[in-house]
Design an enzyme around this catalytic site. Structure first.
Site, PDB file in Angstrom:
ATOM      1  N   LYS A  11       0.844  -1.207   0.000  1.00 34.48           N
ATOM      2  CA  LYS A  11       0.000   0.000   0.000  1.00 34.48           C
ATOM      3  C   LYS A  11       0.875   1.252   0.000  1.00 34.48           C
ATOM      4  O   LYS A  11       2.028   1.207   0.441  1.00 34.48           O
ATOM      5  CB  LYS A  11      -0.948   0.026   1.201  1.00 34.48           C
ATOM      6  CG  LYS A  11      -0.295   0.145   2.594  1.00 34.48           C
ATOM      7  CD  LYS A  11      -0.045   1.565   3.062  1.00 34.48           C
ATOM      8  CE  LYS A  11       0.670   1.585   4.411  1.00 34.48           C
ATOM      9  NZ  LYS A  11       1.739   2.542   4.548  1.00 34.48           N
ATOM     10  N   ASP A 141      -2.052  -1.667  10.249  1.00 34.34           N
ATOM     11  CA  ASP A 141      -2.317  -1.606   8.803  1.00 34.34           C
ATOM     12  C   ASP A 141      -2.915  -2.900   8.256  1.00 34.34           C
ATOM     13  O   ASP A 141      -3.302  -2.959   7.089  1.00 34.34           O
ATOM     14  CB  ASP A 141      -0.993  -1.390   8.033  1.00 34.34           C
ATOM     15  CG  ASP A 141      -0.487   0.032   8.125  1.00 34.34           C
ATOM     16  OD1 ASP A 141      -1.274   0.923   8.478  1.00 34.34           O
ATOM     17  OD2 ASP A 141       0.705   0.243   7.831  1.00 34.34           O
TER      18      ASP A 141
HETATM   19  O1  C5P Z   1       0.510  -1.317  14.618  1.00 36.28           O
HETATM   20  P1  C5P Z   1       1.896  -1.389  14.096  1.00 36.28           P
HETATM   21  O2  C5P Z   1       2.658  -2.563  14.653  1.00 36.28           O
HETATM   22  O3  C5P Z   1       2.011  -1.300  12.628  1.00 36.28           O
HETATM   23  O4  C5P Z   1       2.620  -0.093  14.662  1.00 36.28           O
HETATM   24  C1  C5P Z   1       4.029   0.028  14.680  1.00 36.28           C
HETATM   25  C2  C5P Z   1       4.399   1.168  15.607  1.00 36.28           C
HETATM   26  O5  C5P Z   1       4.018   2.426  15.036  1.00 36.28           O
HETATM   27  C3  C5P Z   1       3.726   1.147  16.961  1.00 36.28           C
HETATM   28  O6  C5P Z   1       4.472   0.364  17.859  1.00 36.28           O
HETATM   29  C4  C5P Z   1       3.737   2.605  17.357  1.00 36.28           C
HETATM   30  O7  C5P Z   1       5.013   2.981  17.835  1.00 36.28           O
HETATM   31  C5  C5P Z   1       3.545   3.307  16.017  1.00 36.28           C
HETATM   32  N1  C5P Z   1       2.125   3.637  15.749  1.00 36.28           N
HETATM   33  C6  C5P Z   1       1.502   4.631  16.448  1.00 36.28           C
HETATM   34  N2  C5P Z   1       0.183   4.914  16.196  1.00 36.28           N
HETATM   35  C7  C5P Z   1      -0.496   4.240  15.256  1.00 36.28           C
HETATM   36  C8  C5P Z   1       0.127   3.206  14.519  1.00 36.28           C
HETATM   37  C9  C5P Z   1       1.454   2.940  14.790  1.00 36.28           C
HETATM   38  O8  C5P Z   1       2.101   5.286  17.309  1.00 36.28           O
HETATM   39  N3  C5P Z   1      -1.761   4.534  15.029  1.00 36.28           N
END
Ligand code: C5P
Length: 313
Positions: A11, A141
């Protein structure tokens, strides 16, 4: 059927705005996400030995629980122990085409493909919302990656509102092979630098989120107007990644100078992209940018937007 092969599209972010903090430590976001044709391929095969085994085409990628695709299989085992007992374990073969830690949700797409693949292999008949709710437990995501297309994502990124598909738009992606950006680092740095401006009460966050639903970018998507889409691209994370990674800022500038409709970084980067009028323009932008940067560390891809997420091949 004892195996399925799935396509897992990457994406890009047409839009990423950080609204504020959340009580779970994540950020409240508004994003517009778009699937592209650049995709990984996964095969899931029943192995009958009650083990999850992952083989990756890229040896740099871990094949244990530190790989999101493996964790997706573990989550399915936890949730559907009877199916696991009935069908045995699973061999997952992952052929990587999407660069890693690139802002293109490659790992998230692979995890989404494992959820969809095991749903099929184990004949569970899960609905899209059921798959997306499992996906949200693994990463922000991943729910989008299941269904793909074009969507507004709010909350952590897991709440999705579909937008009309804008498939078939050509674009050029560019990324330094040697540069990876940690998503947690990008968000933490953003919080340190811009946290004072956060909207921290829910009504203010919701009001801003509603504004985006009626924004020029959403209108441009509704009218499938590539030029206006390109003019309205936005990504807050550019403010922390570009000053920290001068080569990425230079690559972004080179891509922008090479023509096309508009240039932006995707997600937490470092991939940058330019939307183009057609394939010929995309090839031209790629050729001009490649000549300008003349750096063997930079990979380019010419690809298209697509209207789907995980697909059985
Ligand atoms: O959810 P995901 O593992 O993809 O997120 C990776 C990191 O990105 C999280 O640990 C966080 O530090 C940051 N993040 C965030 N807010 C979001 C999505 C991601 O702070 N909405």
């Amino acid at each position: 059927m004892h195996s399925y092969t799935l396509r897992a599209p990457a994406k890009i972010n047409l839009f990423l705005e950080i609204l504020g903090s959340r009580s779970d430590g994540f950020h409240e976001l508004v994003m517009i996400l778009q699937s592209i044709a650049l995709a990984d391929e996964l095969t899931v095969r029943a192995n009958g030995i009650e083990q999850i085994r992952l083989t990756c085409s890229d040896v740099k990628l871990p094949s244990d629980a530190s790989n999101l695709a493996y964790r997706a299989a573990q989550l399915m085992v936890q949730n559907f122990p009877k199916a696991y007992a009935r069908f045995g374990g699973v061999d997952i073969t992952l052929t990587k085409k999407i660069p890693m830690a690139a802002g293109l949700a490659g790992g998230s797409a692979d995890a989404a493909a494992v959820l969809v693949g095991l749903d099929l292999l184990w004949q569970l008949g899960l609905t899209r919302p059921e798959l997306q709710s499992l996906a949200a437990q693994l990463g922000s995501d991943i729910p989008f990656c299941v269904g793909g297309g074009t969507a507004i994502a709010t909350g952590r990124g897991e709440k999705l509102a579909p937008l009309p598909d804008v498939e078939g738009l050509w674009l050029v992606l560019a990324k330094h092979r040697s540069i990876e950006v940690s998503t947690p680092w990008a968000y933490q740095t953003y919080r340190q630098q811009f946290g004072a401006n956060y909207l921290n009460d829910r009504p203010a966050q919701q009001a801003r989120s509603q504004e985006i639903h009626a924004s020029p970018l959403v209108q441009a998507i509704n009218h499938r107007n590539a030029d206006q889409i390109a003019q309205a691209l936005h990504n807050d994370l550019e403010k922390v990644v570009l000053p920290h990674q001068a080569p990425v800022a230079e690559l972004r500038q080179a891509l922008k100078n090479a023509g096309g409709l508009g240039t932006m970084m995707s997600g937490s980067g470092p991939t940058v992209f330019t939307l183009c009028r057609d394939q010929a323009e995309a090839e031209q932008v790629k050729a001009i940018a490649a000549e300008t940067v003349s750096n063997s560390d930079v990979d380019f891809w010419v690809t298209q937007t697509v209207n789907h997420g995980i697909q059985v091949m």
